[in-house]
Design a protein around this motif. Structure first.
Motif, mmCIF file in Angstrom:
data_model
loop_
_atom_site.group_PDB
_atom_site.id
_atom_site.type_symbol
_atom_site.label_atom_id
_atom_site.label_comp_id
_atom_site.label_asym_id
_atom_site.label_seq_id
_atom_site.Cartn_x
_atom_site.Cartn_y
_atom_site.Cartn_z
ATOM 1 N N LEU A 9 0.806 -1.227 0.000
ATOM 2 C CA LEU A 9 0.000 0.000 0.000
ATOM 3 C C LEU A 9 0.837 1.273 0.000
ATOM 4 O O LEU A 9 0.521 2.219 -0.728
ATOM 5 C CB LEU A 9 -0.984 0.020 1.172
ATOM 6 N N ARG A 12 -5.460 10.518 -8.497
ATOM 7 C CA ARG A 12 -6.276 10.006 -7.404
ATOM 8 C C ARG A 12 -6.778 8.625 -7.799
ATOM 9 O O ARG A 12 -6.716 8.231 -8.965
ATOM 10 C CB ARG A 12 -7.469 10.926 -7.159
ATOM 11 N N ARG A 40 -7.293 -7.069 -6.466
ATOM 12 C CA ARG A 40 -8.676 -7.361 -6.855
ATOM 13 C C ARG A 40 -9.659 -6.540 -6.013
ATOM 14 O O ARG A 40 -10.682 -6.043 -6.499
ATOM 15 C CB ARG A 40 -8.968 -8.866 -6.714
ATOM 16 N N ALA A 41 -9.338 -6.418 -4.706
ATOM 17 C CA ALA A 41 -10.217 -5.662 -3.805
ATOM 18 C C ALA A 41 -10.233 -4.176 -4.175
ATOM 19 O O ALA A 41 -11.283 -3.523 -4.141
ATOM 20 C CB ALA A 41 -9.773 -5.847 -2.359
ATOM 21 N N MET A 42 -9.071 -3.643 -4.539
ATOM 22 C CA MET A 42 -9.002 -2.233 -4.948
ATOM 23 C C MET A 42 -9.872 -1.980 -6.174
ATOM 24 O O MET A 42 -10.622 -1.003 -6.225
ATOM 25 C CB MET A 42 -7.554 -1.890 -5.323
ATOM 26 N N VAL A 64 1.714 1.862 -3.495
ATOM 27 C CA VAL A 64 0.570 2.308 -4.299
ATOM 28 C C VAL A 64 0.344 3.813 -4.077
ATOM 29 O O VAL A 64 0.175 4.584 -5.020
ATOM 30 C CB VAL A 64 -0.713 1.519 -3.952
ATOM 31 N N ARG A 65 0.394 4.214 -2.819
ATOM 32 C CA ARG A 65 0.209 5.633 -2.502
ATOM 33 C C ARG A 65 1.304 6.472 -3.169
ATOM 34 O O ARG A 65 1.051 7.537 -3.730
ATOM 35 C CB ARG A 65 0.245 5.829 -0.978
ATOM 36 N N VAL A 124 -0.937 -11.860 -1.783
ATOM 37 C CA VAL A 124 -0.978 -10.503 -1.232
ATOM 38 C C VAL A 124 -1.336 -9.498 -2.322
ATOM 39 O O VAL A 124 -2.294 -8.725 -2.196
ATOM 40 C CB VAL A 124 0.368 -10.132 -0.573
ATOM 41 N N CYS A 155 -5.003 -10.379 -3.895
ATOM 42 C CA CYS A 155 -6.153 -10.030 -3.051
ATOM 43 C C CYS A 155 -6.296 -8.513 -2.925
ATOM 44 O O CYS A 155 -7.403 -7.971 -3.031
ATOM 45 C CB CYS A 155 -6.032 -10.668 -1.670
ATOM 46 N N ALA A 156 -5.175 -7.827 -2.691
ATOM 47 C CA ALA A 156 -5.240 -6.372 -2.542
ATOM 48 C C ALA A 156 -5.654 -5.727 -3.865
ATOM 49 O O ALA A 156 -6.501 -4.825 -3.891
ATOM 50 C CB ALA A 156 -3.896 -5.819 -2.072
ATOM 51 N N VAL A 188 -10.748 -14.549 -6.640
ATOM 52 C CA VAL A 188 -9.298 -14.419 -6.845
ATOM 53 C C VAL A 188 -8.655 -15.801 -6.888
ATOM 54 O O VAL A 188 -8.892 -16.634 -6.009
ATOM 55 C CB VAL A 188 -8.663 -13.590 -5.712
ATOM 56 N N TYR A 204 -12.398 -3.667 -7.171
ATOM 57 C CA TYR A 204 -13.805 -3.787 -6.771
ATOM 58 C C TYR A 204 -14.285 -2.488 -6.129
ATOM 59 O O TYR A 204 -15.364 -1.972 -6.455
ATOM 60 C CB TYR A 204 -13.951 -4.963 -5.801
ATOM 61 N N ALA A 205 -13.467 -1.978 -5.207
ATOM 62 C CA ALA A 205 -13.889 -0.768 -4.488
ATOM 63 C C ALA A 205 -13.929 0.456 -5.403
ATOM 64 O O ALA A 205 -14.733 1.363 -5.190
ATOM 65 C CB ALA A 205 -12.952 -0.518 -3.304
ATOM 66 N N TRP A 206 -13.055 0.483 -6.402
ATOM 67 C CA TRP A 206 -13.083 1.605 -7.357
ATOM 68 C C TRP A 206 -14.139 1.387 -8.441
ATOM 69 O O TRP A 206 -14.390 2.279 -9.250
ATOM 70 C CB TRP A 206 -11.713 1.773 -8.020
ATOM 71 N N LEU A 208 -14.708 -11.744 -9.421
ATOM 72 C CA LEU A 208 -14.327 -11.420 -8.041
ATOM 73 C C LEU A 208 -13.609 -12.576 -7.350
ATOM 74 O O LEU A 208 -13.022 -12.398 -6.289
ATOM 75 C CB LEU A 208 -15.572 -11.049 -7.225
#
Lengths: 343, 224
Positions: free
Chosen positions: A56, A69, A96-98, A59-60, A90, A93-94, A327, A100-102, A325
């Motif tokens: 993370l 953004r 795929r989840a990102m 990524v930031r 790691v 999962c991170a 993974v 999904y959330a975006w 979804l």
């Protein structure tokens, strides 16, 4: 289309953003080399632990450096294999989840396809079709590439990968981890004519490789040199030179054979060992004599990185592909199982 | 009203729970070695069933450990991705606490009851916790530990022993309590209950700080 790429298949955490119009926008890498050095090799559990700490923040970092953004990202690509299962999970999962959330698509990228396409990030990118030599610590493969996802395996190592052989030989020579680059450094100081190592499998037809015999040969040569005491720096450099020469020669012979067999004039080399200067020079020299050209990525993209994953993911995104979804990571994943792109 | 989503994948079980308008909903499944394939679809189904977008959560709750290293990282990497992208804070809960809370709620244990959760940590060790039930919540009497069975201090009058760590009971320091239930697993719904006061008190973390609590540190991998 802007694609965030995540790489976590082994001991490097790589994150990058690739834009289909503007090229690479940002790229960050964290290498775990010092973490694994005291063990003399990658410890899977420690690698996984480090990925979950570093991902993370990287990524930031790339979003900040590209002045973007999260809402500017059109897709997330992650390495789904091959590699270490726990490490792959790691990033997968991170990532795929990102996505999904975006609310954007996700792409599960094949690590070796990433390597294979890495030269496409350079100004002088090869056209299809070409032969690719994928050489790293985990792979030694010759692949015919007719397009993205259109791969035919021509030959591969039957035992150790070339990079693995480099690392193991380096260990026998008492060179620090990771041994490959250290061995190359020692070889540059050595006398290449003092020892002659075998060229495994060059006298047999076909395009397969075998490097485990070179390890035994190295071990025996080291033992001979140590018979009268310690291994001197001169001995070490000479053995390194002979070892590297044998690997470079073997890889070059098979590359030329593959080009001839397939009637092609373009060779791509990718993966960690493709950063080896002796290999690059030899291939450039020999390919020039048959009017063929060799392409490779810049050194930073020879080893694992997020840029190649973002790029490969972008190619597949533009072709309309995406992941569900669910993974799935594939520690073993033959490249010919990849779907081709409709063009 | 607090709206929270919780995830647990620290054992062979996998659960997702939602707290919304005072109600708690949970999807609990046994998924040995299959967490990656089901976790995100379970999250999606849970949110869709209640027509809630992820962004409407006040925080994401996760069991931080101890537990299966891979399972913890699957849940935590997922939580990191969700929380980072949706700009949500996170709240960690002890896996052993989530087991104890689940047990306390299910059994309706008495005020002051002692609950001793234990998980098999392999390598001939157990993760062991000592919890007490007060005002509807379990609280730790000391930090969760990783111990050889012989060093487990399970002395507690009227306690209940829970979790698969109790397969080592005959090697524990004291005779096992009258009540032992080795089938108890962590649950995301129980984690929600434990996290809620933290959320209300603003004790939340940024996504990057969603990290596993392994208890077994890296020193265990040296010179094997």
């Amino acid at each position: 289309m802007r694609v965030l790429g995540l790489e976590s298949s082994c001991d490097e955490t790589g994150v990058a953003i690739y834009d289909s119009e503007r090229g690479l926008l940002a790229d960050a890498l964290y290498s775990q080399i010092t973490l694994h050095a005291e063990f003399g090799g990658v410890v899977p559990e420690l690698a996984s632990r480090d990925h979950v700490r570093k991902l993370l923040p990287l990524v930031r970092q790339v979003l900040d450096s590209a002045n973007l953004r999260g809402s500017d990202i059109d897709a997330v690509a992650y390495t789904a294999g091959p590699g270490l299962a726990g490490a792959l999970m790691v990033g997968a999962c991170a990532g795929r989840a990102m996505a999904y959330a975006w609310g954007v698509p996700a792409l599960a990228v094949h690590h070796m396809e990433g390597h294979l396409l890495a030269p496409m990030l350079e100004d002088t990118a090869p056209e299809f079709p070409f032969i690719a030599l994928l050489v790293s610590g985990g792979h030694t493969q010759l692949v015919r590439v007719d397009g993205i996802g259109n791969y035919r395996l021509l030959g591969e190592s039957l035992d150790d990968a070339a990079g693995e052989a480099f690392d193991k030989a380096a260990k026998m020579l008492g060179l620090p981890y990771p041994g490959g680059p250290q061995l190359a450094k020692a070889a540059a100081q050595g006398d290449v004519s003092r020892f002659t190592f075998p060229r495994p499998m060059v006298n047999r037809p076909g395009l397969d490789f075998s490097f485990s015999g070179l390890k035994t040969y190295t071990l025996n040569t080291v033992a001979e040199c140590c018979a009268d005491g310690q291994l001197s720096d001169g001995d070490r450099n000479d053995i390194a030179a002979a070892f590297q020469e044998a690997v470079v020669d073997t890889l070059t012979i098979k590359c030329l054979r593959a080009l001839k067999q397939e009637g092609l004039k373009r060779l791509v080399i990718a993966g960690g060992v493709s950063a080896n200067t002796a290999l690059r020079e030899r291939l450039e020299g020999r390919l020039a004599t048959i009017g063929a050209a060799v392409y490779y990525p810049r050194p930073a993209y020879c080893t694992d990185n997020g840029a190649m994953i973002a790029y490969a993911g972008c190619c597949r995104l533009l072709a309309g592909q995406s992941e569900t979804l669910a993974v799935q990571v594939k520690p073993r994943w033959p490249m010919n199982e990849l779907p081709g792109l409709e063009r | 009203m607090t709206t929270l989503l919780a995830i647990d994948a620290s054992t062979s079980a996998c659960s997702v729970a939602l707290m919304h308008e005072g109600q708690v909903y949970e999807d609990f499944r046994m998924l040995p070695r299959a967490h990656t394939r089901f976790l995100l679809p379970m999250v999606d189904e849970m949110l869709a069933a209640h027509s809630l977008p992820l962004a409407q959560m006040d925080a994401l709750v996760f069991t931080a450990g101890p537990g299966s290293f891979t399972g913890l990282r699957v849940a935590i990497a997922t939580v990191q991705g969700l929380a980072f992208a949706a700009e949500l804070p996170v709240v960690p809960v002890s896996t052993l606490a989530a087991m104890a809370q689940f047990y306390a709620e299910r059994e309706g244990v008495a005020e002051g009851a002692m609950i001793l959760p234990a998980l098999d940590a392999r390598m001939d060790e157990v993760y062991f916790g000592r919890y007490q039930y007060r005002d509807g919540m379990v609280a730790p009497l000391n930090a969760d530990q990783l111990l050889p069975p012989e060093q487990v201090d399970n002395t507690a009058a009227g306690a209940a022993g829970i979790g698969d760590g109790w397969t080592y009971a005959e090697r524990f320091g004291d005779a096992p309590p009258a009540t032992v239930d080795q089938t108890i697993l962590p649950s995301a719904a129980a984690a929600l209950q434990l996290a809620k006061p933290d959320v209300l008190a603003g004790k939340v973390l940024p996504a990057e700080q969603a990290q596993p609590v392994y208890l077994r540190e890296s020193v265990a991998w040296k010179k094997q």
